[in-house]
Write a protein that holds these residues in place. Structure first.
Motif, PDB file in Angstrom:
ATOM      1  N   ARG A  77       0.851  -1.185   0.000  1.00 21.17           N
ATOM      2  CA  ARG A  77       0.000   0.000   0.000  1.00 21.17           C
ATOM      3  C   ARG A  77       0.889   1.237   0.000  1.00 21.17           C
ATOM      4  NH1 ARG A  77       0.418   2.857   4.449  1.00 21.17           N
ATOM      5  NH2 ARG A  77       0.565   1.787   6.463  1.00 21.17           N
ATOM      6  N   LEU A  78       0.305   2.340  -0.482  1.00 21.71           N
ATOM      7  CA  LEU A  78       1.076   3.574  -0.601  1.00 21.71           C
ATOM      8  C   LEU A  78       1.477   4.081   0.798  1.00 21.71           C
ATOM      9  CD1 LEU A  78       2.034   5.373  -2.926  1.00 21.71           C
ATOM     10  CD2 LEU A  78       0.094   6.867  -2.453  1.00 21.71           C
ATOM     11  N   ALA A  79       2.742   4.397   0.948  1.00 20.62           N
ATOM     12  CA  ALA A  79       3.223   4.897   2.250  1.00 20.62           C
ATOM     13  C   ALA A  79       2.727   6.316   2.485  1.00 20.62           C
ATOM     14  CB  ALA A  79       4.746   4.890   2.268  1.00 20.62           C
ATOM     15  N   GLN A  80       2.497   6.647   3.734  1.00 19.37           N
ATOM     16  CA  GLN A  80       2.200   8.040   4.080  1.00 19.37           C
ATOM     17  C   GLN A  80       3.516   8.809   4.117  1.00 19.37           C
ATOM     18  OE1 GLN A  80       0.606   7.132   7.835  1.00 19.37           O
ATOM     19  NE2 GLN A  80      -1.345   6.419   7.005  1.00 19.37           N
ATOM     20  N   PRO A  81       3.444  10.150   4.051  1.00 22.10           N
ATOM     21  CA  PRO A  81       4.697  10.911   4.157  1.00 22.10           C
ATOM     22  C   PRO A  81       5.424  10.543   5.444  1.00 22.10           C
ATOM     23  CG  PRO A  81       2.896  12.361   3.543  1.00 22.10           C
ATOM     24  CD  PRO A  81       2.283  11.029   3.849  1.00 22.10           C
ATOM     25  N   GLY A  82       6.720  10.287   5.333  1.00 20.55           N
ATOM     26  CA  GLY A  82       7.528  10.003   6.523  1.00 20.55           C
ATOM     27  C   GLY A  82       7.348   8.616   7.110  1.00 20.55           C
ATOM     28  N   GLU A  83       6.557   7.763   6.452  1.00 24.69           N
ATOM     29  CA  GLU A  83       6.240   6.483   7.092  1.00 24.69           C
ATOM     30  C   GLU A  83       7.446   5.540   7.197  1.00 24.69           C
ATOM     31  OE1 GLU A  83       2.736   4.584   5.557  1.00 24.69           O
ATOM     32  OE2 GLU A  83       2.619   3.216   7.276  1.00 24.69           O
ATOM     33  N   GLN A 136      16.577  11.788  16.261  1.00 17.58           N
ATOM     34  CA  GLN A 136      17.294  11.370  15.051  1.00 17.58           C
ATOM     35  C   GLN A 136      16.374  11.408  13.841  1.00 17.58           C
ATOM     36  OE1 GLN A 136      18.708   7.650  16.907  1.00 17.58           O
ATOM     37  NE2 GLN A 136      20.673   8.108  15.971  1.00 17.58           N
ATOM     38  N   ALA A 137      15.131  10.956  14.040  1.00 18.69           N
ATOM     39  CA  ALA A 137      14.168  10.963  12.932  1.00 18.69           C
ATOM     40  C   ALA A 137      13.920  12.394  12.457  1.00 18.69           C
ATOM     41  CB  ALA A 137      12.851  10.326  13.375  1.00 18.69           C
ATOM     42  N   GLU A 138      13.787  13.316  13.395  1.00 14.73           N
ATOM     43  CA  GLU A 138      13.552  14.708  13.012  1.00 14.73           C
ATOM     44  C   GLU A 138      14.763  15.271  12.272  1.00 14.73           C
ATOM     45  OE1 GLU A 138      12.287  15.446  17.175  1.00 14.73           O
ATOM     46  OE2 GLU A 138      10.923  16.887  16.241  1.00 14.73           O
ATOM     47  N   ALA A 139      15.948  14.817  12.675  1.00 13.57           N
ATOM     48  CA  ALA A 139      17.163  15.306  12.019  1.00 13.57           C
ATOM     49  C   ALA A 139      17.234  14.831  10.563  1.00 13.57           C
ATOM     50  CB  ALA A 139      18.401  14.861  12.800  1.00 13.57           C
ATOM     51  N   VAL A 140      16.621  13.666  10.277  1.00 17.07           N
ATOM     52  CA  VAL A 140      16.582  13.185   8.889  1.00 17.07           C
ATOM     53  C   VAL A 140      15.922  14.247   8.016  1.00 17.07           C
ATOM     54  CG1 VAL A 140      15.510  11.502   7.327  1.00 17.07           C
ATOM     55  CG2 VAL A 140      16.558  10.730   9.458  1.00 17.07           C
ATOM     56  N   MET A 141      14.844  14.821   8.538  1.00 20.26           N
ATOM     57  CA  MET A 141      14.128  15.850   7.785  1.00 20.26           C
ATOM     58  C   MET A 141      15.006  17.105   7.652  1.00 20.26           C
ATOM     59  SD  MET A 141      10.217  16.923   8.263  1.00 20.26           S
ATOM     60  CE  MET A 141      10.364  17.191  10.010  1.00 20.26           C
ATOM     61  N   SER A 144       4.135  13.457   9.605  1.00 18.39           N
ATOM     62  CA  SER A 144       3.336  13.895   8.468  1.00 18.39           C
ATOM     63  C   SER A 144       4.012  15.062   7.740  1.00 18.39           C
ATOM     64  CB  SER A 144       1.937  14.305   8.919  1.00 18.39           C
ATOM     65  OG  SER A 144       2.024  15.504   9.650  1.00 18.39           O
ATOM     66  N   GLN A 145       4.998  15.698   8.389  1.00 15.31           N
ATOM     67  CA  GLN A 145       5.695  16.809   7.742  1.00 15.31           C
ATOM     68  C   GLN A 145       6.803  16.348   6.796  1.00 15.31           C
ATOM     69  OE1 GLN A 145       7.051  19.112  11.070  1.00 15.31           O
ATOM     70  NE2 GLN A 145       5.002  19.313  11.896  1.00 15.31           N
ATOM     71  N   PHE A 146       7.054  15.048   6.776  1.00 13.04           N
ATOM     72  CA  PHE A 146       8.113  14.510   5.918  1.00 13.04           C
ATOM     73  C   PHE A 146       7.686  14.475   4.453  1.00 13.04           C
ATOM     74  CE2 PHE A 146      11.558  12.191   8.225  1.00 13.04           C
ATOM     75  CZ  PHE A 146      11.295  12.736   9.465  1.00 13.04           C
TER      76      PHE A 146
END
Ligand SMILES: Nc1nc2c(ncn2[C@@H]2O[C@H](COP(=O)(O)OP(=O)(O)OP(=O)(O)O)[C@@H](O)[C@H]2O)c(=O)[nH]1
Ligand SMILES: [Mg+2]
Length: 458
Positions: free
Chosen positions: A108-114, A129-134, A452-454
Protein backbone atom coordinates in the motif's frame (compact mmCIF):
# COMPACT_ATOMS: atom_id res chain seq x y z
CA UNK A 1 3.39 -14.49 13.05
CA UNK A 2 2.42 -10.83 13.00
CA UNK A 3 2.79 -9.37 9.49
CA UNK A 4 3.69 -5.76 8.93
CA UNK A 5 1.92 -4.21 5.98
CA UNK A 6 4.29 -3.59 3.13
CA UNK A 7 4.47 0.06 2.18
CA UNK A 8 5.78 1.64 -0.99
CA UNK A 9 6.43 5.07 -2.49
CA UNK A 10 8.52 6.82 -5.09
CA UNK A 11 11.47 8.00 -3.00
CA UNK A 12 12.94 10.44 -5.50
CA UNK A 13 11.75 13.86 -6.67
CA UNK A 14 8.94 13.98 -9.20
CA UNK A 15 9.89 14.83 -12.77
CA UNK A 16 12.37 13.60 -15.34
CA UNK A 17 15.71 12.45 -13.97
CA UNK A 18 18.41 9.88 -14.66
CA UNK A 19 17.11 7.49 -12.03
CA UNK A 20 13.98 7.24 -9.90
CA UNK A 21 13.59 4.89 -6.96
CA UNK A 22 10.51 2.96 -5.92
CA UNK A 23 10.99 1.90 -2.34
CA UNK A 24 9.30 -0.97 -0.48
CA UNK A 25 9.41 -1.91 3.18
CA UNK A 26 7.67 -4.70 5.07
CA UNK A 27 7.31 -8.47 5.28
CA UNK A 28 6.12 -8.86 1.69
CA UNK A 29 8.67 -6.47 0.15
CA UNK A 30 10.91 -9.20 -1.24
CA UNK A 31 8.07 -11.40 -2.45
CA UNK A 32 6.30 -8.57 -4.25
CA UNK A 33 9.48 -7.30 -5.92
CA UNK A 34 10.48 -10.82 -6.88
CA UNK A 35 7.09 -11.50 -8.47
CA UNK A 36 7.49 -8.48 -10.74
CA UNK A 37 11.20 -8.95 -11.44
CA UNK A 38 12.76 -10.97 -14.24
CA UNK A 39 16.30 -11.85 -13.24
CA UNK A 40 17.68 -13.61 -10.18
CA UNK A 41 15.36 -14.98 -7.50
CA UNK A 42 15.42 -12.02 -5.10
CA UNK A 43 14.20 -14.11 -2.17
CA UNK A 44 17.41 -16.15 -2.40
CA UNK A 45 20.04 -13.43 -2.84
CA UNK A 46 22.32 -12.08 -0.12
CA UNK A 47 21.24 -8.98 1.78
CA UNK A 48 22.66 -5.63 0.67
CA UNK A 49 23.18 -6.68 -2.96
CA UNK A 50 22.07 -5.13 -6.26
CA UNK A 51 20.59 -7.05 -9.19
CA UNK A 52 20.06 -6.24 -12.83
CA UNK A 53 16.86 -7.20 -14.64
CA UNK A 54 13.45 -5.99 -15.76
CA UNK A 55 10.16 -5.17 -14.13
CA UNK A 56 7.48 -7.09 -15.97
CA UNK A 57 3.71 -6.74 -15.86
CA UNK A 58 2.68 -10.30 -14.87
CA UNK A 59 -0.71 -10.04 -16.61
CA UNK A 60 0.63 -8.94 -20.01
CA UNK A 61 4.22 -10.23 -19.72
CA UNK A 62 5.26 -6.81 -20.97
CA UNK A 63 8.59 -5.29 -19.86
CA UNK A 64 7.86 -2.01 -18.06
CA UNK A 65 11.42 -0.87 -17.36
CA UNK A 66 15.01 -2.01 -17.20
CA UNK A 67 15.99 -1.78 -13.55
CA UNK A 68 18.54 -2.36 -10.82
CA UNK A 69 17.01 -3.77 -7.66
CA UNK A 70 18.69 -3.36 -4.25
CA UNK A 71 17.78 -5.93 -1.63
CA UNK A 72 18.11 -5.20 2.09
CA UNK A 73 17.04 -7.93 4.47
CA UNK A 74 15.84 -7.31 8.02
CA UNK A 75 16.99 -6.31 10.53
CA UNK A 76 19.95 -4.23 9.33
CA UNK A 77 17.94 -1.84 7.17
CA UNK A 78 16.65 1.71 7.45
CA UNK A 79 13.26 0.58 8.78
CA UNK A 80 14.63 -2.67 10.32
CA UNK A 81 12.16 -4.48 8.00
CA UNK A 82 12.87 -6.20 4.66
CA UNK A 83 13.41 -3.45 2.12
CA UNK A 84 13.72 -3.30 -1.64
CA UNK A 85 14.65 -0.32 -3.79
CA UNK A 86 13.84 -0.53 -7.47
CA UNK A 87 16.05 1.83 -9.46
CA UNK A 88 14.08 2.72 -12.58
CA UNK A 89 14.96 4.98 -15.46
CA UNK A 90 13.85 8.40 -14.28
CA UNK A 91 10.90 8.95 -16.60
CA UNK A 92 7.63 9.77 -14.87
CA UNK A 93 5.61 7.13 -16.80
CA UNK A 94 7.90 4.16 -16.22
CA UNK A 95 8.31 4.93 -12.53
CA UNK A 96 4.60 5.34 -11.97
CA UNK A 97 3.82 2.11 -13.78
CA UNK A 98 6.31 0.26 -11.60
CA UNK A 99 4.72 1.84 -8.53
CA UNK A 100 1.23 0.85 -9.71
CA UNK A 101 2.33 -2.75 -10.22
CA UNK A 102 3.82 -2.86 -6.73
CA UNK A 103 0.55 -1.46 -5.36
CA UNK A 104 -1.55 -3.92 -7.33
CA UNK A 105 0.43 -6.82 -5.92
CA UNK A 106 0.08 -6.35 -2.20
CA UNK A 107 1.78 -3.17 -1.07
CA UNK A 108 0.00 0.00 0.00
CA UNK A 109 1.08 3.57 -0.60
CA UNK A 110 3.22 4.90 2.25
CA UNK A 111 2.20 8.04 4.08
CA UNK A 112 4.70 10.91 4.16
CA UNK A 113 7.53 10.00 6.52
CA UNK A 114 6.24 6.48 7.09
CA UNK A 115 9.57 4.78 6.34
CA UNK A 116 11.32 6.96 8.93
CA UNK A 117 8.40 6.50 11.32
CA UNK A 118 8.88 2.74 11.11
CA UNK A 119 12.60 3.18 11.81
CA UNK A 120 11.54 5.07 14.95
CA UNK A 121 8.73 2.75 16.03
CA UNK A 122 10.98 -0.27 15.48
CA UNK A 123 13.58 1.31 17.75
CA UNK A 124 16.37 1.81 15.22
CA UNK A 125 16.47 5.56 15.76
CA UNK A 126 14.97 7.86 18.37
CA UNK A 127 12.62 10.74 17.67
CA UNK A 128 15.39 13.37 17.66
CA UNK A 129 17.29 11.37 15.05
CA UNK A 130 14.17 10.96 12.93
CA UNK A 131 13.55 14.71 13.01
CA UNK A 132 17.16 15.31 12.02
CA UNK A 133 16.58 13.19 8.89
CA UNK A 134 14.13 15.85 7.79
CA UNK A 135 16.65 18.58 8.64
CA UNK A 136 19.23 16.92 6.38
CA UNK A 137 16.73 17.13 3.52
CA UNK A 138 15.93 20.77 4.23
CA UNK A 139 19.48 21.99 5.00
CA UNK A 140 20.29 25.13 3.02
CA UNK A 141 23.93 25.63 4.04
CA UNK A 142 26.90 23.40 4.82
CA UNK A 143 26.71 24.38 8.49
CA UNK A 144 23.02 23.50 8.64
CA UNK A 145 23.83 20.16 7.04
CA UNK A 146 26.56 19.48 9.60
CA UNK A 147 24.15 20.21 12.46
CA UNK A 148 21.55 17.91 10.91
CA UNK A 149 23.99 15.07 10.22
CA UNK A 150 25.14 15.26 13.83
CA UNK A 151 21.49 14.82 14.78
CA UNK A 152 21.01 11.77 12.56
CA UNK A 153 24.20 10.22 13.93
CA UNK A 154 22.69 10.58 17.38
CA UNK A 155 25.14 13.19 18.74
CA UNK A 156 22.29 15.27 20.21
CA UNK A 157 20.54 12.13 21.43
CA UNK A 158 23.68 11.04 23.28
CA UNK A 159 23.99 14.45 24.88
CA UNK A 160 20.39 14.28 26.09
CA UNK A 161 20.62 10.62 27.15
CA UNK A 162 23.73 11.32 29.21
CA UNK A 163 21.95 14.12 31.02
CA UNK A 164 18.94 11.91 31.62
CA UNK A 165 21.32 9.30 32.98
CA UNK A 166 22.72 11.77 35.52
CA UNK A 167 19.20 12.77 36.56
CA UNK A 168 18.07 9.17 36.82
CA UNK A 169 20.98 8.22 39.06
CA UNK A 170 20.06 11.07 41.37
CA UNK A 171 16.42 10.01 41.38
CA UNK A 172 17.35 6.39 42.09
CA UNK A 173 19.52 7.42 45.02
CA UNK A 174 16.70 9.46 46.47
CA UNK A 175 14.30 6.53 46.11
CA UNK A 176 16.68 4.26 47.99
CA UNK A 177 16.85 6.80 50.79
CA UNK A 178 13.11 7.16 51.02
CA UNK A 179 12.46 3.41 50.88
CA UNK A 180 15.29 2.36 53.20
CA UNK A 181 16.03 5.28 55.48
CA UNK A 182 18.08 2.98 57.73
CA UNK A 183 20.17 1.65 54.84
CA UNK A 184 23.53 3.29 55.45
CA UNK A 185 25.27 2.44 52.16
CA UNK A 186 22.84 4.43 50.08
CA UNK A 187 24.23 7.86 49.49
CA UNK A 188 22.52 10.25 51.83
CA UNK A 189 20.58 12.40 49.46
CA UNK A 190 20.60 15.32 51.78
CA UNK A 191 20.15 18.82 50.47
CA UNK A 192 23.88 19.35 50.58
CA UNK A 193 24.49 16.41 48.25
CA UNK A 194 21.60 17.18 45.90
CA UNK A 195 22.49 20.80 45.41
CA UNK A 196 25.86 20.44 43.66
CA UNK A 197 24.55 17.59 41.50
CA UNK A 198 21.53 19.53 40.30
CA UNK A 199 23.62 22.65 39.84
CA UNK A 200 25.87 20.73 37.44
CA UNK A 201 22.85 19.45 35.50
CA UNK A 202 21.47 22.99 35.35
CA UNK A 203 24.77 24.34 34.02
CA UNK A 204 24.86 21.69 31.34
CA UNK A 205 21.28 22.50 30.30
CA UNK A 206 22.12 26.19 30.09
CA UNK A 207 25.21 25.49 28.00
CA UNK A 208 23.09 23.43 25.58
CA UNK A 209 20.54 26.26 25.38
CA UNK A 210 23.23 28.87 24.68
CA UNK A 211 24.58 26.82 21.82
CA UNK A 212 21.05 26.12 20.65
CA UNK A 213 20.67 29.82 19.83
CA UNK A 214 23.49 29.41 17.35
CA UNK A 215 22.10 26.07 16.19
CA UNK A 216 18.71 27.58 15.50
CA UNK A 217 20.13 30.51 13.55
CA UNK A 218 22.21 28.08 11.48
CA UNK A 219 19.26 25.79 10.86
CA UNK A 220 16.42 28.22 10.26
CA UNK A 221 18.07 31.55 9.49
CA UNK A 222 16.85 34.90 10.76
CA UNK A 223 13.40 36.15 9.82
CA UNK A 224 14.13 39.70 8.66
CA UNK A 225 11.30 42.10 7.83
CA UNK A 226 11.91 45.16 5.64
CA UNK A 227 9.39 47.80 6.69
CA UNK A 228 8.75 51.47 6.01
CA UNK A 229 6.30 53.92 4.49
CA UNK A 230 5.34 53.47 0.83
CA UNK A 231 7.94 54.41 -1.77
CA UNK A 232 10.94 54.66 0.57
CA UNK A 233 12.70 51.91 -1.42
CA UNK A 234 12.01 48.66 0.49
CA UNK A 235 11.59 46.53 -2.60
CA UNK A 236 14.61 48.14 -4.22
CA UNK A 237 16.64 47.16 -1.15
CA UNK A 238 15.38 43.56 -1.28
CA UNK A 239 16.32 43.29 -4.94
CA UNK A 240 19.77 44.74 -4.28
CA UNK A 241 20.46 42.33 -1.43
CA UNK A 242 19.28 39.32 -3.41
CA UNK A 243 20.94 40.61 -6.57
CA UNK A 244 17.89 39.86 -8.64
CA UNK A 245 14.65 41.61 -9.56
CA UNK A 246 12.49 39.68 -7.10
CA UNK A 247 10.00 42.41 -6.15
CA UNK A 248 8.29 44.91 -8.43
CA UNK A 249 9.67 48.43 -8.08
CA UNK A 250 7.83 51.52 -9.34
CA UNK A 251 7.59 55.14 -8.31
CA UNK A 252 3.94 54.56 -7.39
CA UNK A 253 3.38 54.49 -3.64
CA UNK A 254 1.68 51.26 -2.62
CA UNK A 255 3.34 49.04 -5.23
CA UNK A 256 3.99 46.08 -2.97
CA UNK A 257 0.67 44.60 -1.80
CA UNK A 258 1.70 41.19 -0.50
CA UNK A 259 4.92 40.06 1.15
CA UNK A 260 7.82 39.07 -1.11
CA UNK A 261 10.50 36.76 0.26
CA UNK A 262 14.05 35.71 -0.48
CA UNK A 263 17.05 34.18 1.29
CA UNK A 264 20.43 35.82 1.62
CA UNK A 265 23.52 34.10 2.93
CA UNK A 266 25.93 36.11 5.06
CA UNK A 267 28.81 33.92 6.23
CA UNK A 268 27.34 31.44 8.74
CA UNK A 269 24.04 33.29 8.78
CA UNK A 270 21.01 32.93 6.54
CA UNK A 271 18.63 35.88 6.34
CA UNK A 272 15.07 35.10 5.37
CA UNK A 273 14.19 38.51 3.95
CA UNK A 274 10.57 39.61 3.79
CA UNK A 275 9.67 42.73 1.82
CA UNK A 276 6.36 44.15 3.02
CA UNK A 277 3.71 46.57 1.85
CA UNK A 278 4.48 50.19 2.75
CA UNK A 279 2.65 51.10 5.96
CA UNK A 280 0.13 53.96 5.69
CA UNK A 281 -3.58 54.72 6.15
CA UNK A 282 -5.35 53.63 2.99
CA UNK A 283 -8.86 53.25 1.57
CA UNK A 284 -7.71 50.58 -0.86
CA UNK A 285 -8.92 47.22 0.46
CA UNK A 286 -6.11 45.14 -1.01
CA UNK A 287 -3.44 47.54 0.16
CA UNK A 288 -5.02 47.69 3.63
CA UNK A 289 -4.70 43.92 3.97
CA UNK A 290 -1.05 44.23 2.95
CA UNK A 291 -0.49 46.95 5.55
CA UNK A 292 -2.04 44.76 8.26
CA UNK A 293 0.26 41.93 7.20
CA UNK A 294 3.29 44.23 7.45
CA UNK A 295 2.37 45.02 11.06
CA UNK A 296 2.18 41.30 11.81
CA UNK A 297 5.57 40.82 10.18
CA UNK A 298 7.10 43.29 12.60
CA UNK A 299 5.70 41.17 15.43
CA UNK A 300 7.10 37.94 14.06
CA UNK A 301 10.45 39.10 12.72
CA UNK A 302 13.67 38.44 14.61
CA UNK A 303 15.24 41.43 12.89
CA UNK A 304 13.50 44.48 11.43
CA UNK A 305 15.05 46.78 8.86
CA UNK A 306 13.20 50.11 9.10
CA UNK A 307 13.67 52.07 5.87
CA UNK A 308 13.43 55.88 5.87
CA UNK A 309 13.75 58.30 2.93
CA UNK A 310 16.64 60.77 3.10
CA UNK A 311 14.84 62.92 0.52
CA UNK A 312 11.75 63.57 2.71
CA UNK A 313 11.22 65.10 6.11
CA UNK A 314 10.36 62.74 8.95
CA UNK A 315 6.62 61.97 9.13
CA UNK A 316 4.30 60.66 11.84
CA UNK A 317 4.25 57.39 9.94
CA UNK A 318 8.02 57.08 10.32
CA UNK A 319 7.80 57.93 14.01
CA UNK A 320 5.14 55.31 14.54
CA UNK A 321 7.27 52.64 12.88
CA UNK A 322 10.31 53.59 14.94
CA UNK A 323 8.23 53.35 18.11
CA UNK A 324 6.78 49.98 17.06
CA UNK A 325 10.22 48.47 16.54
CA UNK A 326 12.13 50.19 19.33
CA UNK A 327 12.31 47.18 21.64
CA UNK A 328 13.32 44.56 19.12
CA UNK A 329 16.52 43.89 17.19
CA UNK A 330 16.41 46.41 14.37
CA UNK A 331 18.49 48.60 12.11
CA UNK A 332 17.34 51.94 10.73
CA UNK A 333 18.27 52.46 7.09
CA UNK A 334 18.28 55.91 5.59
CA UNK A 335 17.79 55.26 1.90
CA UNK A 336 18.06 57.50 -1.17
CA UNK A 337 21.29 59.10 0.10
CA UNK A 338 22.03 59.94 -3.54
CA UNK A 339 19.22 62.52 -3.38
CA UNK A 340 19.19 65.87 -1.59
CA UNK A 341 19.01 65.66 2.18
CA UNK A 342 15.64 66.54 3.74
CA UNK A 343 15.61 64.20 6.69
CA UNK A 344 16.99 65.52 9.95
CA UNK A 345 18.89 62.59 11.45
CA UNK A 346 19.20 64.38 14.79
CA UNK A 347 15.40 64.39 15.02
CA UNK A 348 15.39 60.59 15.11
CA UNK A 349 17.00 60.64 18.53
CA UNK A 350 18.66 57.32 17.81
CA UNK A 351 21.97 55.76 18.68
CA UNK A 352 24.31 56.16 15.70
CA UNK A 353 25.10 52.45 15.91
CA UNK A 354 21.57 51.70 14.75
CA UNK A 355 21.66 53.94 11.68
CA UNK A 356 23.03 53.00 8.28
CA UNK A 357 22.99 55.30 5.28
CA UNK A 358 22.41 53.62 1.95
CA UNK A 359 21.33 54.08 -1.62
CA UNK A 360 19.45 51.10 -2.97
CA UNK A 361 19.39 52.73 -6.40
CA UNK A 362 23.12 53.32 -6.66
CA UNK A 363 24.01 50.25 -4.62
CA UNK A 364 26.08 51.65 -1.82
CA UNK A 365 26.12 51.25 1.94
CA UNK A 366 24.93 47.66 1.67
CA UNK A 367 28.26 46.16 2.71
CA UNK A 368 28.05 48.11 5.92
CA UNK A 369 24.51 46.81 6.41
CA UNK A 370 25.65 43.22 5.98
CA UNK A 371 28.51 43.80 8.41
CA UNK A 372 26.17 45.25 11.05
CA UNK A 373 23.82 42.28 10.77
CA UNK A 374 26.70 39.88 11.29
CA UNK A 375 27.78 41.83 14.36
CA UNK A 376 24.24 41.86 15.70
CA UNK A 377 23.89 38.09 15.45
CA UNK A 378 27.52 37.31 16.05
CA UNK A 379 27.58 33.59 16.53
CA UNK A 380 29.64 31.98 19.25
CA UNK A 381 32.84 30.51 17.87
CA UNK A 382 32.47 26.83 17.24
CA UNK A 383 34.31 23.88 15.79
CA UNK A 384 32.79 21.40 13.36
CA UNK A 385 32.67 18.79 16.12
CA UNK A 386 30.65 21.14 18.32
CA UNK A 387 28.39 21.98 15.42
CA UNK A 388 27.27 18.35 15.33
CA UNK A 389 26.10 18.57 18.94
CA UNK A 390 24.11 21.75 18.55
CA UNK A 391 20.44 21.40 19.31
CA UNK A 392 18.61 23.38 16.63
CA UNK A 393 15.05 22.05 16.58
CA UNK A 394 12.48 24.36 18.20
CA UNK A 395 10.62 21.43 19.75
CA UNK A 396 13.83 20.20 21.38
CA UNK A 397 14.82 23.68 22.56
CA UNK A 398 11.38 24.14 24.17
CA UNK A 399 11.70 20.86 26.05
CA UNK A 400 15.22 21.62 27.24
CA UNK A 401 13.95 24.98 28.52
CA UNK A 402 11.18 23.14 30.34
CA UNK A 403 13.67 20.72 31.89
CA UNK A 404 15.85 23.63 32.91
CA UNK A 405 12.88 25.31 34.63
CA UNK A 406 12.10 22.12 36.53
CA UNK A 407 15.68 21.77 37.76
CA UNK A 408 15.67 25.45 38.75
CA UNK A 409 12.45 24.85 40.71
CA UNK A 410 14.12 21.88 42.43
CA UNK A 411 17.11 24.04 43.36
CA UNK A 412 14.81 26.72 44.78
CA UNK A 413 12.97 24.08 46.79
CA UNK A 414 16.32 22.96 48.21
CA UNK A 415 17.10 26.54 49.24
CA UNK A 416 13.75 26.61 51.05
CA UNK A 417 14.66 23.28 52.69
CA UNK A 418 11.53 21.58 51.40
CA UNK A 419 11.13 17.83 51.97
CA UNK A 420 13.10 15.73 49.50
CA UNK A 421 10.10 13.83 48.12
CA UNK A 422 8.62 17.14 46.97
CA UNK A 423 11.86 18.07 45.23
CA UNK A 424 11.74 14.70 43.50
CA UNK A 425 8.64 15.74 41.59
CA UNK A 426 10.54 18.55 39.86
CA UNK A 427 13.50 16.34 39.08
CA UNK A 428 11.15 13.74 37.57
CA UNK A 429 9.55 16.45 35.41
CA UNK A 430 12.97 17.36 34.02
CA UNK A 431 13.69 13.72 33.26
CA UNK A 432 10.40 13.36 31.42
CA UNK A 433 10.82 16.56 29.39
CA UNK A 434 14.19 15.35 28.14
CA UNK A 435 12.60 11.98 27.39
CA UNK A 436 10.10 13.68 25.09
CA UNK A 437 12.99 14.85 22.91
CA UNK A 438 14.04 11.26 22.30
CA UNK A 439 10.45 10.09 21.95
CA UNK A 440 10.47 7.78 24.94
CA UNK A 441 7.61 9.81 26.42
CA UNK A 442 6.10 11.04 23.16
CA UNK A 443 2.38 10.77 22.57
CA UNK A 444 0.95 9.09 19.47
CA UNK A 445 -0.64 12.20 17.97
CA UNK A 446 2.59 14.15 18.36
CA UNK A 447 4.43 11.37 16.54
CA UNK A 448 1.83 11.31 13.74
CA UNK A 449 2.04 15.08 13.43
CA UNK A 450 5.84 15.11 13.26
CA UNK A 451 6.11 12.44 10.60
CA UNK A 452 3.34 13.89 8.47
CA UNK A 453 5.69 16.81 7.74
CA UNK A 454 8.11 14.51 5.92
CA UNK A 455 8.36 14.01 2.16
CA UNK A 456 6.70 11.04 0.51
CA UNK A 457 9.01 8.06 0.31
CA UNK A 458 11.17 9.16 3.26
N1 LIG B 1 17.12 58.10 -6.02
C1 LIG B 1 16.80 56.96 -5.45
N2 LIG B 1 15.65 56.34 -5.72
C2 LIG B 1 15.36 55.18 -5.14
C3 LIG B 1 16.24 54.56 -4.22
N3 LIG B 1 15.69 53.42 -3.80
C4 LIG B 1 14.51 53.33 -4.43
N4 LIG B 1 14.30 54.38 -5.24
C5 LIG B 1 13.13 54.65 -6.08
O1 LIG B 1 12.01 54.86 -5.24
C6 LIG B 1 10.82 54.37 -5.87
C7 LIG B 1 10.10 53.41 -4.95
O2 LIG B 1 10.92 52.28 -4.76
P1 LIG B 1 10.35 50.89 -4.22
O3 LIG B 1 11.50 50.00 -4.01
O4 LIG B 1 9.25 50.39 -5.09
O5 LIG B 1 9.76 51.39 -2.84
P2 LIG B 1 8.90 50.55 -1.77
O6 LIG B 1 9.29 51.04 -0.45
O7 LIG B 1 9.01 49.11 -2.02
O8 LIG B 1 7.43 51.05 -2.09
P3 LIG B 1 6.00 50.32 -1.79
O9 LIG B 1 6.11 48.94 -2.28
O10 LIG B 1 5.05 51.14 -2.58
O11 LIG B 1 5.76 50.44 -0.34
C8 LIG B 1 11.27 53.71 -7.17
O12 LIG B 1 11.08 54.64 -8.20
C9 LIG B 1 12.76 53.46 -6.92
O13 LIG B 1 13.52 53.45 -8.12
C10 LIG B 1 17.49 55.24 -3.95
O14 LIG B 1 18.33 54.80 -3.16
N5 LIG B 1 17.69 56.42 -4.57
MG1 LIG C 1 7.66 47.71 -2.47
Amino acid sequence: MYLTETITAIATAVGESAIAIVRLSGDEALAIANYLFTGKDLTQVESHTIHYGHIMDPSTKQHIDEVLVSVFKAPKTFTTEDMVEINCHGGKMATERVLRLVLANGARLAQPGEFTKRAFLNGRIDLAQAEAVMDVIHAKTEDALQVAVGGVDGKVSTLISDLRGEILTTLANIEVNIDYPEYDDAVEMSHTILKPRLTTVQQELEQILRQAQTGKVIRDGIATAIVGRPNVGKSSLLNRLLQEERAIVTDIAGTTRDTVEGTLRLGHIILNLIDTAGIRETEDVVEAIGVEKSRQMIEQAQLTLVVLNNNEVLTDGDRELLALTAYKPRLVLINKMDLANQLDVEQLGLNNQEIIKISALEDWGLNQLEQKIQELFSLEDFTTAQLEQFVSNVRHIGLIEKASQSIRAALEAIELEMPIDLITVDIQDAWESLGEILGTEAKTDLIDELFSQFCLGK
